[in-house]
Design a protein around this motif. Sequence first.
Motif, mmCIF file in Angstrom:
data_model
loop_
_atom_site.group_PDB
_atom_site.id
_atom_site.type_symbol
_atom_site.label_atom_id
_atom_site.label_comp_id
_atom_site.label_asym_id
_atom_site.label_seq_id
_atom_site.Cartn_x
_atom_site.Cartn_y
_atom_site.Cartn_z
ATOM 1 N N VAL A 1 0.840 -1.203 0.000
ATOM 2 C CA VAL A 1 0.000 0.000 0.000
ATOM 3 C C VAL A 1 0.871 1.247 0.000
ATOM 4 C CG1 VAL A 1 -1.614 1.342 1.432
ATOM 5 C CG2 VAL A 1 -2.030 -1.074 1.008
ATOM 6 N N THR A 2 1.934 1.247 0.817
ATOM 7 C CA THR A 2 2.842 2.394 0.853
ATOM 8 C C THR A 2 3.487 2.610 -0.508
ATOM 9 O OG1 THR A 2 3.278 1.977 3.190
ATOM 10 C CG2 THR A 2 4.857 3.357 2.025
ATOM 11 N N ASP A 3 3.868 1.515 -1.154
ATOM 12 C CA ASP A 3 4.472 1.589 -2.480
ATOM 13 C C ASP A 3 3.472 2.131 -3.499
ATOM 14 O OD1 ASP A 3 6.557 1.115 -4.395
ATOM 15 O OD2 ASP A 3 5.463 -0.683 -5.041
ATOM 16 N N LEU A 4 2.214 1.701 -3.407
ATOM 17 C CA LEU A 4 1.182 2.148 -4.331
ATOM 18 C C LEU A 4 0.875 3.632 -4.155
ATOM 19 C CD1 LEU A 4 -0.991 1.353 -6.455
ATOM 20 C CD2 LEU A 4 -2.521 0.935 -4.520
ATOM 21 N N ILE B 1 -1.345 10.937 -0.856
ATOM 22 C CA ILE B 1 -2.151 10.336 0.213
ATOM 23 C C ILE B 1 -1.204 9.773 1.260
ATOM 24 C CG2 ILE B 1 -3.798 8.517 0.781
ATOM 25 C CD1 ILE B 1 -4.855 8.743 -2.058
ATOM 26 N N ASN B 2 -1.464 10.097 2.511
ATOM 27 C CA ASN B 2 -0.631 9.620 3.605
ATOM 28 C C ASN B 2 -0.997 8.160 3.913
ATOM 29 O OD1 ASN B 2 0.798 9.154 5.940
ATOM 30 N ND2 ASN B 2 0.064 11.002 6.989
ATOM 31 N N PRO B 3 -0.031 7.235 3.819
ATOM 32 C CA PRO B 3 -0.316 5.817 4.091
ATOM 33 C C PRO B 3 -0.823 5.569 5.512
ATOM 34 C CG PRO B 3 1.789 6.028 2.979
ATOM 35 C CD PRO B 3 1.334 7.406 3.324
ATOM 36 N N ASP B 4 -0.362 6.378 6.489
ATOM 37 C CA ASP B 4 -0.826 6.192 7.865
ATOM 38 C C ASP B 4 -2.307 6.536 7.992
ATOM 39 O OD1 ASP B 4 1.645 5.326 8.752
ATOM 40 O OD2 ASP B 4 2.341 7.378 9.167
ATOM 41 N N GLN C 1 -8.618 2.036 7.371
ATOM 42 C CA GLN C 1 -8.862 0.623 7.130
ATOM 43 C C GLN C 1 -9.145 -0.139 8.426
ATOM 44 O OE1 GLN C 1 -5.243 -0.378 5.079
ATOM 45 N NE2 GLN C 1 -6.289 -0.445 3.098
ATOM 46 N N GLN C 2 -8.716 0.371 9.543
ATOM 47 C CA GLN C 2 -8.884 -0.313 10.822
ATOM 48 C C GLN C 2 -10.106 0.165 11.597
ATOM 49 O OE1 GLN C 2 -5.112 0.308 12.697
ATOM 50 N NE2 GLN C 2 -4.085 -1.198 11.430
ATOM 51 N N LEU C 3 -10.999 0.891 10.939
ATOM 52 C CA LEU C 3 -12.225 1.311 11.598
ATOM 53 C C LEU C 3 -13.029 0.074 11.973
ATOM 54 C CD1 LEU C 3 -13.342 4.342 9.401
ATOM 55 C CD2 LEU C 3 -12.338 4.400 11.683
ATOM 56 N N ASP C 4 -13.701 0.140 13.109
ATOM 57 C CA ASP C 4 -14.458 -0.994 13.606
ATOM 58 C C ASP C 4 -15.936 -0.630 13.652
ATOM 59 O OD1 ASP C 4 -14.891 -3.516 14.559
ATOM 60 O OD2 ASP C 4 -14.435 -3.018 16.644
ATOM 61 N N VAL C 5 -16.770 -1.620 13.537
ATOM 62 C CA VAL C 5 -18.205 -1.427 13.636
ATOM 63 C C VAL C 5 -18.655 -2.015 14.967
ATOM 64 C CG1 VAL C 5 -20.457 -2.029 12.660
ATOM 65 C CG2 VAL C 5 -18.522 -1.550 11.156
ATOM 66 N N ALA C 6 -19.168 -1.155 15.843
ATOM 67 C CA ALA C 6 -19.671 -1.615 17.131
ATOM 68 C C ALA C 6 -21.090 -2.135 16.945
ATOM 69 C CB ALA C 6 -19.648 -0.470 18.143
#
Length: 186
Positions: free
Chosen positions: A64-67, A73-76, A82-87
Amino acid sequence: MTVANIADAPREELNAEVHDDAIDGYLLVERDDDELLDTRYVSTETTNVNLVRVLRNAVRSVAVTDLLAGSGINPDDLRRRQQLDVATVTLSAEGEREGGSETALMSTLVLAMLIYMTILINGHGMATAIVEEKSSRLIEVILGAVTAGEFMAGKILGVLGAGLTQLGIWLIVALAALLQALSLAS
């Protein structure tokens, strides 16, 4: 785990080091014709699911960082999104309550194990009780007073009653412990 760049080492040497336990394994990363990363983890022990998951996530992060390099766009930021969670919220007559699926899963597993243990223990007890009667002279006396069908039905109902009593005691103790835990949590 030691990380080293071994790009110039021939694979035969690396394989020999893995066989000699000098290294645990190595991650081979190459680009294919479409400029995508082609990765392989080479080791004598590839069943470590956690290690493979960590390696897979690391390779995906690098890809992803390479892409995103040069796109602005900041990879962080992308990783955080991408790590968002659904409660989960369970809605009942009492209102909303956080969670829900974990409790249902755990209660189902506990009840399934309880039924399994009851069948395992009491099935063995029933088989043992039937075999004991075969080796005892007491059966001759009892069969003089009742028929074989009545005797077998009584034996099965007796062992079943003992098993259900044991299950009832387990359920009462488990319910008391659950109520105690819930009262401490409140």
